[in-house]
Design a protein around this motif. Sequence first.
Motif, short mmCIF file in Angstrom:
data_model
loop_
_atom_site.label_atom_id
_atom_site.label_comp_id
_atom_site.label_asym_id
_atom_site.label_seq_id
_atom_site.Cartn_x
_atom_site.Cartn_y
_atom_site.Cartn_z
N VAL A 1 10.54 -4.66 6.31
CA VAL A 1 11.71 -3.80 6.19
C VAL A 1 12.77 -4.54 5.37
N PHE A 2 13.26 -3.86 4.33
CA PHE A 2 14.33 -4.40 3.48
C PHE A 2 15.51 -3.44 3.50
N ASP A 3 16.70 -3.97 3.23
CA ASP A 3 17.79 -3.04 2.96
C ASP A 3 17.64 -2.56 1.52
N PHE A 4 18.49 -1.64 1.09
CA PHE A 4 18.30 -1.01 -0.22
C PHE A 4 18.60 -1.98 -1.37
N LEU B 1 0.81 -1.21 0.00
CA LEU B 1 0.00 0.00 0.00
C LEU B 1 0.84 1.27 0.00
N ASP B 2 1.95 1.26 0.73
CA ASP B 2 2.76 2.48 0.80
C ASP B 2 4.20 2.08 1.10
N VAL B 3 5.10 3.03 0.92
CA VAL B 3 6.52 2.78 1.12
C VAL B 3 7.19 4.05 1.62
N THR B 4 8.22 3.89 2.41
CA THR B 4 9.09 4.99 2.79
C THR B 4 10.52 4.49 2.83
N VAL B 5 11.47 5.40 2.77
CA VAL B 5 12.89 5.06 2.84
C VAL B 5 13.47 5.81 4.03
N THR B 6 14.15 5.08 4.92
CA THR B 6 14.69 5.68 6.13
C THR B 6 15.96 6.46 5.82
N ASN B 7 16.44 7.17 6.84
CA ASN B 7 17.64 7.98 6.67
C ASN B 7 18.87 7.14 6.35
N ASP B 8 18.86 5.87 6.78
CA ASP B 8 19.98 4.98 6.48
C ASP B 8 19.64 4.01 5.35
N CYS B 9 18.71 4.41 4.48
CA CYS B 9 18.43 3.72 3.22
C CYS B 9 17.80 2.34 3.41
N HIS B 10 16.96 2.16 4.40
CA HIS B 10 16.15 0.96 4.50
C HIS B 10 14.77 1.24 3.94
N VAL B 11 14.21 0.26 3.26
CA VAL B 11 12.92 0.40 2.59
C VAL B 11 11.85 -0.26 3.46
N GLU C 1 9.98 2.41 16.66
CA GLU C 1 11.42 2.62 16.78
C GLU C 1 12.10 1.30 16.46
N VAL C 2 12.92 1.32 15.42
CA VAL C 2 13.52 0.09 14.90
C VAL C 2 15.03 0.25 14.83
N ASP C 3 15.74 -0.80 15.22
CA ASP C 3 17.18 -0.89 14.97
C ASP C 3 17.32 -1.52 13.60
N PHE C 4 17.44 -0.67 12.57
CA PHE C 4 17.41 -1.18 11.20
C PHE C 4 18.61 -2.06 10.86
N PRO C 5 19.84 -1.70 11.21
CA PRO C 5 20.97 -2.60 10.88
C PRO C 5 20.81 -3.99 11.51
N GLU C 6 20.26 -4.04 12.74
CA GLU C 6 20.10 -5.32 13.41
C GLU C 6 18.78 -6.00 13.07
N GLY C 7 17.85 -5.24 12.51
CA GLY C 7 16.54 -5.82 12.18
C GLY C 7 15.72 -6.14 13.41
N VAL C 8 15.69 -5.22 14.38
CA VAL C 8 15.00 -5.46 15.65
C VAL C 8 14.03 -4.31 15.92
N LEU C 9 12.79 -4.66 16.25
CA LEU C 9 11.81 -3.66 16.67
C LEU C 9 12.04 -3.34 18.14
N ARG C 10 12.38 -2.10 18.45
CA ARG C 10 12.70 -1.71 19.82
C ARG C 10 11.45 -1.28 20.60
N ARG C 11 10.56 -0.53 19.94
CA ARG C 11 9.43 0.01 20.69
C ARG C 11 8.31 0.39 19.74
N THR C 12 7.07 0.23 20.19
CA THR C 12 5.89 0.68 19.45
C THR C 12 5.06 1.59 20.34
N GLY D 1 12.50 7.36 13.01
CA GLY D 1 11.40 6.51 13.41
C GLY D 1 10.48 6.27 12.23
N VAL D 2 9.49 5.41 12.41
CA VAL D 2 8.56 5.09 11.34
C VAL D 2 7.13 5.31 11.84
N LEU D 3 6.39 6.16 11.14
CA LEU D 3 4.98 6.38 11.43
C LEU D 3 4.14 5.47 10.56
#
Length: 374
Positions: free
Chosen positions: A200-203, A178-188, A243-254, A228-230
Amino acid sequence: MGAEASGGGPALRDLVREAEISLLECKVCFERFGHRQQRRPRNLPCGHVVCLACVAALAHPRTLALECPFCRRACRGCDTSDCLPVLHLLELLGSALRQAPAANRAAPSSPGAFTCHHAFGGWGTLVNPTGLALCPKTGRVVVVHDGKRRVKIFDSGGGCAHQFGEKGDAAQDIRYPLDVTVTNDCHVVVTDAGDRSIKVFDFFGQIKLVIGGQFSLPWGVETTPQNGVLVTDAEAGSLHLLEVDFPEGVLRRTERLQAALCHPRGVAVSWLTGAIAVLEHPRALGSGAYGTTVKVFSASMQLIGQAQAQQQNSSADGPTSRRLSLDVRRLTGKSVPAPHLAFSLPTSRPLSVWAFILRAEEPASLAKSHSSDH
């Protein structure tokens, strides 16, 4: 006709523009009909009209079999015929259609006006694009659509640089984006309505994280300045911050930021003020009316303004809805450094195949101040 109409005044220009959009535009490729071969309007046996180029693109190369993109009635390319009423209308409005572009060029741009900066896609490239974002580091354009590979990454020239996200039922596949965003460290980050998850994917397309079981229908997604991701939940009527640790692929908080929204879809964030805009799309049961509401919240989630429009139409793709969504993204600068704005065509229009990047025209005084700064 009145003096205003005969003199090519605003009333005539508005009438011609409405005719161009409603009657003289192929609703598949969105190109204006014309007398030349590829743009000639053709009647399908079901009564719908598309241009000859789209008939050729839809038809099987050997059998010429095709389906109407609107009602799915089967026919063959050789069963189509010229749409004479549209051809006659083109002749009647010929001079006005030729004058309209010149008038538009002569008119000075008003503050906040949009012009098309770039368009890409087309048949064989995009199928019903539903979300678009720009990578803040590379400037590449990321689009999610209904193709075999759901995520396509385009370079600045519109060429497809990479694609991933297979259509399938596996956890790492994308069923219905439905929708997509790209994070500041280039995760999709993609919202997937098929299994009601966020992926969540890497680039390069490697799956990093699947967040499932927490949302009824995740729809809009956006990156905040803090990375963060809204996410909006259209069925639950809520807005969430992840709040996600994108390099580690871990959801920290919702965190649930809002819980009383009405069918929220799009979401955008101002990188200047932290304000959050949410596009609600409630429907009135038992009627053809729908309302579109834009709510703008401060960074502390206090409601600071809203705008509402209503359209008596069963389709969610009315002109009021489109204008309103553009105004919201102009206000918040969704994912795009000013003065650019990016969007994809709405999903409710059949077989949309284009994506666009618009440029907001700056007032002359502001443009001069920028040039003096440099």
